[in-house]
Design a protein around this motif. Structure first.
Motif, PDB file in Angstrom:
ATOM      1  N   LEU A  40       0.828  -1.202   0.000  1.00 47.76           N
ATOM      2  CA  LEU A  40       0.000   0.000   0.000  1.00 47.76           C
ATOM      3  C   LEU A  40       0.864   1.255   0.000  1.00 47.76           C
ATOM      4  CD1 LEU A  40      -2.722   1.491   0.214  1.00 47.76           C
ATOM      5  CD2 LEU A  40      -2.555   1.200   2.703  1.00 47.76           C
ATOM      6  N   MET A  41       1.886   1.291   0.853  1.00 50.16           N
ATOM      7  CA  MET A  41       2.759   2.475   0.908  1.00 50.16           C
ATOM      8  C   MET A  41       3.492   2.672  -0.416  1.00 50.16           C
ATOM      9  SD  MET A  41       2.293   3.920   3.785  1.00 50.16           S
ATOM     10  CE  MET A  41       0.618   3.429   3.547  1.00 50.16           C
ATOM     11  N   HIS A  42       3.905   1.563  -1.032  1.00 48.17           N
ATOM     12  CA  HIS A  42       4.593   1.642  -2.320  1.00 48.17           C
ATOM     13  C   HIS A  42       3.662   2.232  -3.380  1.00 48.17           C
ATOM     14  CE1 HIS A  42       7.804   0.524  -5.087  1.00 48.17           C
ATOM     15  NE2 HIS A  42       6.870   0.058  -5.911  1.00 48.17           N
ATOM     16  N   THR A 106      12.948  -2.264  -2.292  1.00 44.98           N
ATOM     17  CA  THR A 106      12.764  -1.249  -3.334  1.00 44.98           C
ATOM     18  C   THR A 106      13.985  -1.188  -4.239  1.00 44.98           C
ATOM     19  OG1 THR A 106      11.389   0.008  -1.821  1.00 44.98           O
ATOM     20  CG2 THR A 106      12.181   1.162  -3.767  1.00 44.98           C
ATOM     21  N   CYS A 107      13.749  -1.382  -5.525  1.00 45.03           N
ATOM     22  CA  CYS A 107      14.796  -1.290  -6.536  1.00 45.03           C
ATOM     23  C   CYS A 107      14.212  -0.527  -7.720  1.00 45.03           C
ATOM     24  CB  CYS A 107      15.281  -2.673  -6.947  1.00 45.03           C
ATOM     25  SG  CYS A 107      14.009  -3.703  -7.705  1.00 45.03           S
ATOM     26  N   PRO A 108      15.038  -0.072  -8.653  1.00 40.80           N
ATOM     27  CA  PRO A 108      14.489   0.712  -9.776  1.00 40.80           C
ATOM     28  C   PRO A 108      13.333   0.027 -10.514  1.00 40.80           C
ATOM     29  CG  PRO A 108      16.864   0.897  -9.751  1.00 40.80           C
ATOM     30  CD  PRO A 108      16.494  -0.124  -8.696  1.00 40.80           C
ATOM     31  N   ASN A 115       4.203  -6.020  -9.172  1.00 41.52           N
ATOM     32  CA  ASN A 115       4.487  -7.452  -9.019  1.00 41.52           C
ATOM     33  C   ASN A 115       5.937  -7.702  -8.627  1.00 41.52           C
ATOM     34  OD1 ASN A 115       1.847  -8.239  -9.504  1.00 41.52           O
ATOM     35  ND2 ASN A 115       2.170  -8.350 -11.713  1.00 41.52           N
ATOM     36  N   ILE A 116       6.866  -6.937  -9.194  1.00 39.06           N
ATOM     37  CA  ILE A 116       8.272  -7.055  -8.799  1.00 39.06           C
ATOM     38  C   ILE A 116       8.421  -6.657  -7.335  1.00 39.06           C
ATOM     39  CG2 ILE A 116      10.569  -6.047  -9.141  1.00 39.06           C
ATOM     40  CD1 ILE A 116       9.919  -5.972 -12.165  1.00 39.06           C
ATOM     41  N   TYR A 117       7.753  -5.592  -6.931  1.00 38.03           N
ATOM     42  CA  TYR A 117       7.819  -5.143  -5.533  1.00 38.03           C
ATOM     43  C   TYR A 117       7.258  -6.210  -4.595  1.00 38.03           C
ATOM     44  CZ  TYR A 117       7.510  -2.362  -1.345  1.00 38.03           C
ATOM     45  OH  TYR A 117       7.659  -1.919  -0.051  1.00 38.03           O
ATOM     46  N   LYS A 118       6.092  -6.769  -4.917  1.00 44.31           N
ATOM     47  CA  LYS A 118       5.474  -7.790  -4.057  1.00 44.31           C
ATOM     48  C   LYS A 118       6.357  -9.025  -3.938  1.00 44.31           C
ATOM     49  CE  LYS A 118       0.576  -6.799  -4.878  1.00 44.31           C
ATOM     50  NZ  LYS A 118      -0.649  -7.380  -5.477  1.00 44.31           N
ATOM     51  N   ALA A 121       9.219  -8.153  -1.714  1.00 37.39           N
ATOM     52  CA  ALA A 121       8.751  -8.023  -0.328  1.00 37.39           C
ATOM     53  C   ALA A 121       8.583  -9.403   0.299  1.00 37.39           C
ATOM     54  CB  ALA A 121       7.438  -7.249  -0.281  1.00 37.39           C
ATOM     55  N   LYS A 122       7.961 -10.308  -0.431  1.00 37.19           N
ATOM     56  CA  LYS A 122       7.764 -11.660   0.106  1.00 37.19           C
ATOM     57  C   LYS A 122       9.103 -12.324   0.391  1.00 37.19           C
ATOM     58  CE  LYS A 122       5.536 -16.106  -0.591  1.00 37.19           C
ATOM     59  NZ  LYS A 122       4.706 -16.949  -1.468  1.00 37.19           N
ATOM     60  N   LYS A 123      10.060 -12.167  -0.520  1.00 36.93           N
ATOM     61  CA  LYS A 123      11.385 -12.778  -0.326  1.00 36.93           C
ATOM     62  C   LYS A 123      12.059 -12.254   0.947  1.00 36.93           C
ATOM     63  CE  LYS A 123      15.871 -13.341  -2.439  1.00 36.93           C
ATOM     64  NZ  LYS A 123      16.912 -12.519  -2.990  1.00 36.93           N
ATOM     65  N   VAL A 124      12.057 -10.939   1.121  1.00 36.12           N
ATOM     66  CA  VAL A 124      12.705 -10.336   2.294  1.00 36.12           C
ATOM     67  C   VAL A 124      11.980 -10.749   3.579  1.00 36.12           C
ATOM     68  CG1 VAL A 124      13.132  -8.126   3.465  1.00 36.12           C
ATOM     69  CG2 VAL A 124      13.774  -8.422   1.072  1.00 36.12           C
ATOM     70  N   LEU A 125      10.655 -10.752   3.563  1.00 35.82           N
ATOM     71  CA  LEU A 125       9.894 -11.121   4.758  1.00 35.82           C
ATOM     72  C   LEU A 125      10.058 -12.606   5.088  1.00 35.82           C
ATOM     73  CD1 LEU A 125       6.724  -8.953   4.119  1.00 35.82           C
ATOM     74  CD2 LEU A 125       8.499  -8.570   5.858  1.00 35.82           C
TER      75      LEU A 125
END
Length: 161
Positions: A40-42, A106-108, A115-118, A121-125
């Motif tokens: 949501l913030m993204h 967050t990357c360029p 979808n890239i962000y999600k 995010a899932k990978k990091v979490l």
């Protein structure tokens, strides 16, 4: 004697579930909520046209953003760091945006693709929730955000600025 049945039907004792979450790459409820708040913030910062105005207008322009710090956001913190807001996505979402985890996500290319962000995010979490021993869950990010708990001394510094 009457007691609680602590065995599966096959007689085996239940095991800790953390390994299954790791093996099948499943986020916990805390992880899902965190991922949704980060998403949501993204969207608010980078893709506001994908949200209804009634949602994006809820968040002020001076909320914490990627690459800012708590020190950069003392005005916002002094306004919204109140018990009324503290448990809400309205408060936690912007704080999540300035965590180290969001910096890793967050990357360029994620600026232009949700979808890239999600996926990031899932990978990091998943990495965060899989840390530590196989029997012990970590402190979940939503419950351990910097800025949510502060001493009276830090509250006074925030109010003075």
């Amino acid at each position: 004697s009457s007691g609680i049945n602590a065995e599966y039907g096959d007689g085996n004792l239940p095991e800790h579930t953390k390994l299954a979450f790791k093996e099948y790459e499943i986020l916990t409820v805390h992880g899902i909520i965190t991922k949704n708040a980060l998403t949501l913030m993204h969207k608010i910062r980078h893709m506001p046209s994908t949200l209804p105005a009634s949602i994006s207008d809820l968040f002020p322009d001076n909320m914490p953003a990627y690459l800012s710090s708590h020190e950069d956001n003392l005005s916002w913190l002094s306004t919204y760091n109140e018990s009324y807001f503290r448990s809400s996505v309205f408060y936690k979402g912007p704080i999540l945006a300035i965590t180290d985890q969001n910096m890793q996500i967050t990357c360029p290319s994620s600026i232009f693709s949700i979808n890239i962000y999600k996926k990031a995010a899932k990978k990091v979490l998943l990495e965060q929730q899989s840390g530590g021993t196989d029997e012990q869950w970590p402190n979940f990010l939503l419950n351990n955000l910097p800025g949510l708990r502060s001493s009276p001394r830090l509250n006074n510094i925030t109010r003075m600025n």
